[in-house]
Design a protein around this motif. Structure first.
Motif, mmCIF file in Angstrom:
data_model
loop_
_atom_site.group_PDB
_atom_site.id
_atom_site.type_symbol
_atom_site.label_atom_id
_atom_site.label_comp_id
_atom_site.label_asym_id
_atom_site.label_seq_id
_atom_site.Cartn_x
_atom_site.Cartn_y
_atom_site.Cartn_z
ATOM 1 N N ASN A 168 4.462 -7.948 -3.032
ATOM 2 C CA ASN A 168 5.853 -8.201 -3.428
ATOM 3 C C ASN A 168 6.097 -7.790 -4.876
ATOM 4 O O ASN A 168 7.162 -7.258 -5.206
ATOM 5 N N GLU A 169 5.131 -8.048 -5.724
ATOM 6 C CA GLU A 169 5.286 -7.657 -7.133
ATOM 7 C C GLU A 169 5.358 -6.144 -7.274
ATOM 8 O O GLU A 169 6.160 -5.615 -8.059
ATOM 9 N N VAL A 170 4.541 -5.422 -6.509
ATOM 10 C CA VAL A 170 4.585 -3.956 -6.563
ATOM 11 C C VAL A 170 5.938 -3.455 -6.055
ATOM 12 O O VAL A 170 6.525 -2.524 -6.620
ATOM 13 N N ALA A 171 6.449 -4.072 -4.988
ATOM 14 C CA ALA A 171 7.748 -3.656 -4.457
ATOM 15 C C ALA A 171 8.859 -3.883 -5.478
ATOM 16 O O ALA A 171 9.779 -3.055 -5.613
ATOM 17 N N GLU A 172 8.802 -4.984 -6.209
ATOM 18 C CA GLU A 172 9.820 -5.243 -7.238
ATOM 19 C C GLU A 172 9.735 -4.238 -8.379
ATOM 20 O O GLU A 172 10.759 -3.755 -8.879
ATOM 21 N N LEU A 173 8.514 -3.911 -8.790
ATOM 22 C CA LEU A 173 8.358 -2.941 -9.880
ATOM 23 C C LEU A 173 8.836 -1.558 -9.462
ATOM 24 O O LEU A 173 9.483 -0.847 -10.243
ATOM 25 N N LEU A 174 8.531 -1.167 -8.226
ATOM 26 C CA LEU A 174 8.989 0.140 -7.761
ATOM 27 C C LEU A 174 10.497 0.146 -7.548
ATOM 28 O O LEU A 174 11.145 1.193 -7.707
ATOM 29 N N GLY A 175 11.074 -0.999 -7.178
ATOM 30 C CA GLY A 175 12.515 -1.068 -7.003
ATOM 31 C C GLY A 175 13.278 -0.889 -8.306
ATOM 32 O O GLY A 175 14.427 -0.437 -8.302
ATOM 33 N N GLU A 176 12.650 -1.255 -9.424
ATOM 34 C CA GLU A 176 13.293 -1.082 -10.730
ATOM 35 C C GLU A 176 13.261 0.367 -11.206
ATOM 36 O O GLU A 176 13.971 0.721 -12.141
ATOM 37 N N ARG A 207 -2.674 -2.365 3.310
ATOM 38 C CA ARG A 207 -1.667 -3.432 3.367
ATOM 39 C C ARG A 207 -0.447 -3.087 2.524
ATOM 40 O O ARG A 207 0.693 -3.375 2.905
ATOM 41 N N LEU A 208 -0.678 -2.453 1.371
ATOM 42 C CA LEU A 208 0.438 -2.085 0.491
ATOM 43 C C LEU A 208 1.350 -1.076 1.167
ATOM 44 O O LEU A 208 2.583 -1.206 1.108
ATOM 45 N N LEU A 209 0.775 -0.057 1.825
ATOM 46 C CA LEU A 209 1.594 0.945 2.499
ATOM 47 C C LEU A 209 2.414 0.307 3.618
ATOM 48 O O LEU A 209 3.583 0.664 3.832
ATOM 49 N N THR A 210 1.810 -0.642 4.336
ATOM 50 C CA THR A 210 2.533 -1.306 5.423
ATOM 51 C C THR A 210 3.700 -2.131 4.899
ATOM 52 O O THR A 210 4.798 -2.119 5.476
ATOM 53 N N ASP A 211 3.498 -2.842 3.787
ATOM 54 C CA ASP A 211 4.556 -3.703 3.249
ATOM 55 C C ASP A 211 5.655 -2.903 2.550
ATOM 56 O O ASP A 211 6.816 -3.324 2.527
ATOM 57 N N LEU A 212 5.302 -1.752 1.968
ATOM 58 C CA LEU A 212 6.312 -0.950 1.272
ATOM 59 C C LEU A 212 7.165 -0.146 2.227
ATOM 60 O O LEU A 212 8.315 0.197 1.900
ATOM 61 N N VAL A 216 10.714 0.105 0.252
ATOM 62 C CA VAL A 216 10.788 1.122 -0.793
ATOM 63 C C VAL A 216 10.591 2.516 -0.209
ATOM 64 O O VAL A 216 11.203 3.486 -0.668
ATOM 65 N N LEU A 217 9.762 2.622 0.816
ATOM 66 C CA LEU A 217 9.431 3.903 1.421
ATOM 67 C C LEU A 217 9.989 3.975 2.835
ATOM 68 O O LEU A 217 10.230 2.954 3.484
#
Length: 455
Positions: A168-176, A207-212, A216-217
């Motif tokens: 979730n933190e990575v998704a928020e950073l990429l969303g910015e 897991r990161l690719l699945t959640d993004l 984001v992707l």
């Protein structure tokens, strides 16, 4: 009668002179000798009138008898030039000595204290009024990320994710960030970093690719990213020789997680010329077929060390020791122990190794385990604390082990002595080794009693 009603000339002159002497400048004096004092008081009053209303309110004042009076608290207020310059009271000599504009004037002051500013209403009659700006919406615009700054910006984010594991933190950073057309480079960068990392980091990347995907992707971004990975495999093999197999496992895991379509592999049939890309696609196809046969592809990379159950770790360490006794390869055993990623649990490895020595028959296991522990000690894989805790656990359980292995005490004493001679345990740990008590007969004078004595 006339003489009674009118005064003589001398008497009249004397009265007039007396009145003149008793009043000077409006000040009545009680005696002719106080003329000088009256003049001083009159001069002080004139000086007081020349001062500003600010000074008259704060400074010294004079009472009716001419004595200077103090403030209400008994102290004279400051009258230094600096305090006068910083004061906001009127200097015009008029008014009641209050601050100008109610304390709202002066540099850096935005109004009186406690004032709340409301939204300013637009004046339609204002000459600068523009009707087109009435419904304007102002938003913060983030410029698109440049290609040169893409890798420099995202690499710290992915590496930090390997430490905390919060998608979730990575998704928020990429969303910015305004990724724009560079969004397809996110999976490629994450997989490229995971190829050189541990197995647990590869699991986190999947897991990161699945959640993004979906947040984001898009699925097209993931497909184009794996297309670039297959094209750049010849360069990745130079740094990571096993890159084709690893990329194939990433593709199989992505298909299993439904972020890649199952027809993705079919699109490359008969169209691949690169040997490394063909090996990656073959690896993915084999894993997917095995998945249909019952293989759990979602557990392809394994679980990170601290996240595994204890029983699973004990089972893998026991299997590692059995494989070492068959192969005798110290470096392979070291590599497998590193991949477990449980340095805090290495005392279990020491414990299982010594128990295996106690339960074995012959000297082969004795020598090989002793050699392995010394090798891991020299290479700093097993620390002093973990080695000590492993030996102490054996000391605590030796009584129960001796029930199944009658010679356990004797073998343990020999193994501890050899370990001390090899230099990977201290003398204090050697002296803590327990010894079994034995029953023996003593002289007849003791009445034939049994006595306990240690070796």
């Amino acid at each position: 009668i006339e003489t009674d009603s009118f005064l003589s000339g001398e008497e009249e002159n004397g009265i007039i002179t007396k009145n003149i002497k008793n009043e000077i400048n409006g000040n009545w004096i009680s005696a002719p000798n106080s003329i000088h004092e009256a003049r001083l008081k009159a001069k002080a009053k004139r000086r007081l009138r020349k001062t500003s209303s600010r000074d008259s309110g704060r400074g010294d004042s004079f009472s009716e008898n001419g004595d200077p009076s103090r403030g209400t608290n008994g102290t004279a207020p400051p009258t230094s030039p600096k305090s006068k310059l910083l004061d906001r009271k009127s200097r015009a000599g008029k008014g009641r000595g209050l601050p100008k504009k109610g304390g709202a004037g002066g540099k850096g002051v935005w109004g009186p204290p406690g004032e709340v500013y409301d939204l300013e209403e637009v004046d339609v009659k204002d000459p600068n009024y523009d009707e087109a700006q009435e419904n304007c919406v102002y938003e913060t615009v983030v410029p698109p990320l440049e290609e040169g700054a893409f890798e420099k910006t995202l690499t710290p984010i992915v590496q930090e994710y390997f430490e905390h594991g919060d998608t979730n933190e990575v998704a928020e950073l990429l969303g910015e960030l305004n990724l724009g057309s560079m969004s397809s480079g996110v999976p490629m960068l994450a997989v490229s970093l995971a190829l050189e990392a541990k197995a647990s980091h590869r699991e986190l990347t999947s897991r990161l690719l699945t959640d993004l995907c979906g947040r984001v992707l898009s699925r097209s971004d993931v497909e184009s990213s794996f297309d670039k990975l297959l094209r750049e495999l010849p360069d990745l093999v130079l740094d990571t020789p096993g890159a084709p197999q690893l990329v194939g496992q990433f593709i199989a895991r992505a298909v299993k997680d439904q972020i890649l379509s199952r027809s993705y592999l079919d699109g490359y049939k008969g169209r691949v010329d690169c040997v490394h890309a063909r090996a990656a696609l073959d690896r993915a196809a084999v894993l997917l077929k095995m998945g249909l046969g019952g293989l759990r592809i979602d557990n392809l990379w394994g679980t990170g060390g601290g996240q595994r159950p204890v029983t699973q770790l004990v089972r893998e360490m026991t299997l590692l020791l059995k494989e070492y006794l068959l192969s005798g390869d110290n470096k392979e055993a070291e590599r497998c122990l590193r991949e477990l990623e449980v340095p805090h649990f290495h005392h279990e490895f020491v414990y299982e190794a010594i128990v295996m020595v106690l339960e074995s028959k012959g000297e082969k296991t004795f020598k090989m385990v002793l050699q392995l522990l010394k090798f891991l000690w020299v290479s700093s894989i097993i620390t002093v604390d973990q080695m000590r805790r492993g030996y102490e656990r054996v000391y605590m359980d030796i009584a129960e082990i001796n029930i199944d292995v009658p010679r356990a005490y004797f073998i343990l004493e020999q193994f501890v002595d050899k370990s001390f001679s090899a230099g990977f345990i201290c003398e204090k740990l050697r002296d803590l080794c327990p010894s079994r008590g034995r029953k023996r007969f003593v002289s007849e004078g003791d009445g034939g009693r049994f006595k306990l004595e240690s070796y």
